[in-house]
Design a protein around this motif. Structure first.
Motif, PDB file in Angstrom:
ATOM      1  N   GLU A   3       3.420  70.732  27.775  1.00 15.02           N
ATOM      2  CA  GLU A   3       3.158  71.769  26.776  1.00 15.02           C
ATOM      3  C   GLU A   3       2.581  71.167  25.505  1.00 15.02           C
ATOM      4  OE1 GLU A   3       5.558  75.263  24.387  1.00 15.02           O
ATOM      5  OE2 GLU A   3       6.500  74.270  26.075  1.00 15.02           O
ATOM      6  N   SER A   4       3.128  70.059  25.048  1.00 15.14           N
ATOM      7  CA  SER A   4       2.612  69.425  23.829  1.00 15.14           C
ATOM      8  C   SER A   4       1.215  68.859  24.055  1.00 15.14           C
ATOM      9  CB  SER A   4       3.558  68.340  23.333  1.00 15.14           C
ATOM     10  OG  SER A   4       3.655  67.296  24.266  1.00 15.14           O
ATOM     11  N   LEU A   5       0.946  68.360  25.252  1.00 15.36           N
ATOM     12  CA  LEU A   5      -0.404  67.879  25.563  1.00 15.36           C
ATOM     13  C   LEU A   5      -1.413  69.012  25.428  1.00 15.36           C
ATOM     14  CD1 LEU A   5      -2.448  65.798  26.770  1.00 15.36           C
ATOM     15  CD2 LEU A   5      -1.840  66.754  28.985  1.00 15.36           C
ATOM     16  N   ILE A   6      -1.106  70.153  26.015  1.00 14.56           N
ATOM     17  CA  ILE A   6      -2.023  71.291  25.985  1.00 14.56           C
ATOM     18  C   ILE A   6      -2.208  71.801  24.552  1.00 14.56           C
ATOM     19  CG2 ILE A   6      -2.291  73.699  26.705  1.00 14.56           C
ATOM     20  CD1 ILE A   6      -1.062  72.816  29.419  1.00 14.56           C
ATOM     21  N   LYS A   7      -1.134  71.889  23.791  1.00 13.08           N
ATOM     22  CA  LYS A   7      -1.221  72.381  22.412  1.00 13.08           C
ATOM     23  C   LYS A   7      -1.976  71.430  21.495  1.00 13.08           C
ATOM     24  CE  LYS A   7       2.830  75.327  22.257  1.00 13.08           C
ATOM     25  NZ  LYS A   7       4.169  75.506  21.694  1.00 13.08           N
ATOM     26  N   ASN A   8      -1.802  70.120  21.694  1.00 19.53           N
ATOM     27  CA  ASN A   8      -2.375  69.137  20.779  1.00 19.53           C
ATOM     28  C   ASN A   8      -3.770  68.656  21.153  1.00 19.53           C
ATOM     29  OD1 ASN A   8      -0.067  69.153  19.138  1.00 19.53           O
ATOM     30  ND2 ASN A   8       0.957  67.727  20.507  1.00 19.53           N
ATOM     31  N   ASP A   9      -4.192  68.900  22.372  1.00 18.42           N
ATOM     32  CA  ASP A   9      -5.520  68.470  22.797  1.00 18.42           C
ATOM     33  C   ASP A   9      -6.556  69.494  22.344  1.00 18.42           C
ATOM     34  OD1 ASP A   9      -7.828  68.500  24.957  1.00 18.42           O
ATOM     35  OD2 ASP A   9      -6.907  66.513  25.026  1.00 18.42           O
ATOM     36  N   LYS A  10      -7.586  69.045  21.621  1.00 20.17           N
ATOM     37  CA  LYS A  10      -8.589  69.967  21.067  1.00 20.17           C
ATOM     38  C   LYS A  10      -9.324  70.739  22.158  1.00 20.17           C
ATOM     39  CE  LYS A  10      -9.369  67.447  16.805  1.00 20.17           C
ATOM     40  NZ  LYS A  10     -10.323  66.725  15.967  1.00 20.17           N
ATOM     41  N   MET A  11      -9.676  70.069  23.236  1.00 21.41           N
ATOM     42  CA  MET A  11     -10.403  70.745  24.307  1.00 21.41           C
ATOM     43  C   MET A  11      -9.502  71.730  25.049  1.00 21.41           C
ATOM     44  SD  MET A  11     -12.461  69.246  27.600  1.00 21.41           S
ATOM     45  CE  MET A  11     -11.006  68.872  28.543  1.00 21.41           C
ATOM     46  N   LEU A  12      -8.320  71.268  25.438  1.00 25.07           N
ATOM     47  CA  LEU A  12      -7.414  72.125  26.211  1.00 25.07           C
ATOM     48  C   LEU A  12      -6.954  73.337  25.416  1.00 25.07           C
ATOM     49  CD1 LEU A  12      -5.200  69.521  28.077  1.00 25.07           C
ATOM     50  CD2 LEU A  12      -7.078  70.894  28.987  1.00 25.07           C
ATOM     51  N   SER A  13      -6.775  73.176  24.116  1.00 23.09           N
ATOM     52  CA  SER A  13      -6.300  74.297  23.308  1.00 23.09           C
ATOM     53  C   SER A  13      -7.336  75.414  23.189  1.00 23.09           C
ATOM     54  CB  SER A  13      -5.873  73.818  21.922  1.00 23.09           C
ATOM     55  OG  SER A  13      -6.976  73.281  21.223  1.00 23.09           O
ATOM     56  N   THR A  14      -8.596  75.113  23.493  1.00 13.13           N
ATOM     57  CA  THR A  14      -9.643  76.139  23.425  1.00 13.13           C
ATOM     58  C   THR A  14     -10.098  76.613  24.799  1.00 13.13           C
ATOM     59  OG1 THR A  14     -11.403  74.481  23.360  1.00 13.13           O
ATOM     60  CG2 THR A  14     -10.513  75.233  21.239  1.00 13.13           C
ATOM     61  N   MET A  15      -9.504  76.060  25.839  1.00 18.63           N
ATOM     62  CA  MET A  15      -9.908  76.408  27.208  1.00 18.63           C
ATOM     63  C   MET A  15      -8.670  76.812  28.015  1.00 18.63           C
ATOM     64  SD  MET A  15     -12.644  73.373  27.865  1.00 18.63           S
ATOM     65  CE  MET A  15     -13.355  74.107  29.324  1.00 18.63           C
ATOM     66  N   ASN A  17      -8.227  78.554  30.645  1.00 17.65           N
ATOM     67  CA  ASN A  17      -8.324  78.465  32.102  1.00 17.65           C
ATOM     68  C   ASN A  17      -8.082  77.033  32.588  1.00 17.65           C
ATOM     69  OD1 ASN A  17     -10.778  77.795  30.840  1.00 17.65           O
ATOM     70  ND2 ASN A  17     -11.971  78.278  32.651  1.00 17.65           N
ATOM     71  N   VAL A  18      -8.575  76.058  31.844  1.00 18.98           N
ATOM     72  CA  VAL A  18      -8.354  74.652  32.202  1.00 18.98           C
ATOM     73  C   VAL A  18      -6.890  74.285  31.960  1.00 18.98           C
ATOM     74  CG1 VAL A  18      -9.012  72.267  31.686  1.00 18.98           C
ATOM     75  CG2 VAL A  18     -10.756  74.051  31.745  1.00 18.98           C
ATOM     76  N   SER A  19      -6.340  74.782  30.862  1.00 13.09           N
ATOM     77  CA  SER A  19      -4.929  74.536  30.560  1.00 13.09           C
ATOM     78  C   SER A  19      -4.036  75.087  31.662  1.00 13.09           C
ATOM     79  CB  SER A  19      -4.543  75.166  29.221  1.00 13.09           C
ATOM     80  OG  SER A  19      -5.261  74.574  28.181  1.00 13.09           O
ATOM     81  N   LEU A  20      -4.348  76.282  32.135  1.00 12.18           N
ATOM     82  CA  LEU A  20      -3.573  76.886  33.212  1.00 12.18           C
ATOM     83  C   LEU A  20      -3.676  76.048  34.486  1.00 12.18           C
ATOM     84  CD1 LEU A  20      -1.858  79.172  34.372  1.00 12.18           C
ATOM     85  CD2 LEU A  20      -3.994  80.405  34.832  1.00 12.18           C
ATOM     86  N   ALA A  21      -4.876  75.585  34.803  1.00 11.82           N
ATOM     87  CA  ALA A  21      -5.059  74.764  36.001  1.00 11.82           C
ATOM     88  C   ALA A  21      -4.254  73.472  35.909  1.00 11.82           C
ATOM     89  CB  ALA A  21      -6.541  74.452  36.200  1.00 11.82           C
ATOM     90  N   ILE A  22      -4.260  72.844  34.747  1.00 10.71           N
ATOM     91  CA  ILE A  22      -3.491  71.615  34.565  1.00 10.71           C
ATOM     92  C   ILE A  22      -1.999  71.891  34.671  1.00 10.71           C
ATOM     93  CG2 ILE A  22      -2.855  69.863  32.849  1.00 10.71           C
ATOM     94  CD1 ILE A  22      -5.825  69.843  32.035  1.00 10.71           C
ATOM     95  N   LEU A  23      -1.566  72.989  34.088  1.00 16.53           N
ATOM     96  CA  LEU A  23      -0.149  73.350  34.158  1.00 16.53           C
ATOM     97  C   LEU A  23       0.274  73.607  35.608  1.00 16.53           C
ATOM     98  CD1 LEU A  23       2.521  73.974  32.779  1.00 16.53           C
ATOM     99  CD2 LEU A  23       1.712  76.314  32.470  1.00 16.53           C
ATOM    100  N   ILE A  24      -0.548  74.308  36.358  1.00 14.10           N
ATOM    101  CA  ILE A  24      -0.228  74.578  37.762  1.00 14.10           C
ATOM    102  C   ILE A  24      -0.164  73.272  38.562  1.00 14.10           C
ATOM    103  CG2 ILE A  24      -1.122  75.599  39.901  1.00 14.10           C
ATOM    104  CD1 ILE A  24      -2.039  77.975  38.171  1.00 14.10           C
ATOM    105  N   LEU A  25      -1.104  72.366  38.323  1.00 11.18           N
ATOM    106  CA  LEU A  25      -1.068  71.071  39.005  1.00 11.18           C
ATOM    107  C   LEU A  25       0.202  70.307  38.647  1.00 11.18           C
ATOM    108  CD1 LEU A  25      -4.764  69.905  38.644  1.00 11.18           C
ATOM    109  CD2 LEU A  25      -3.590  70.508  40.758  1.00 11.18           C
ATOM    110  N   TYR A  26       0.552  70.321  37.384  1.00  9.83           N
ATOM    111  CA  TYR A  26       1.768  69.654  36.934  1.00  9.83           C
ATOM    112  C   TYR A  26       2.995  70.248  37.626  1.00  9.83           C
ATOM    113  CZ  TYR A  26       5.579  68.358  33.797  1.00  9.83           C
ATOM    114  OH  TYR A  26       6.758  67.903  33.283  1.00  9.83           O
TER     115      TYR A  26
END
Length: 75
Positions: A3-15, A17-26
């Motif tokens: 969760e902190s990775l997604i919130k703090n990453d500039k690219m992931l915080s604006t995408m 769909n990519v954040s969701l894909a990463i979360l599902i993989l995790y």
């Protein structure tokens, strides 16, 4: 941790769909852990997700060439 990775990453915080894909993989990886399996409300959903996709997005160039003369192919 994820969760902190997604919130703090500039690219992931604006995408989202990519954040969701990463979360599902995790979660899919974590679902292999027996303790996680017992507590995750998403485990039954994660278990039915496909391991392979058969969509044009994942086709090879040769497979796309076969589609070229069809209505499925767009220029």
């Amino acid at each position: 941790e994820i969760e902190s990775l997604i919130k703090n990453d500039k690219m992931l915080s604006t995408m989202p769909n990519v954040s969701l894909a990463i979360l599902i993989l995790y979660l899919k990886i974590k679902s292999k852990d027996s303790d996680f399996e017992k507590i995750s409300k998403w485990n039954s959903y994660l278990n039915i997700l496909p391991n392979k996709f058969h969509t044009p997005l994942y086709f090879s160039l040769d497979e796309l060439k076969i589609l070229q003369p069809t209505q499925s192919f767009c220029n």
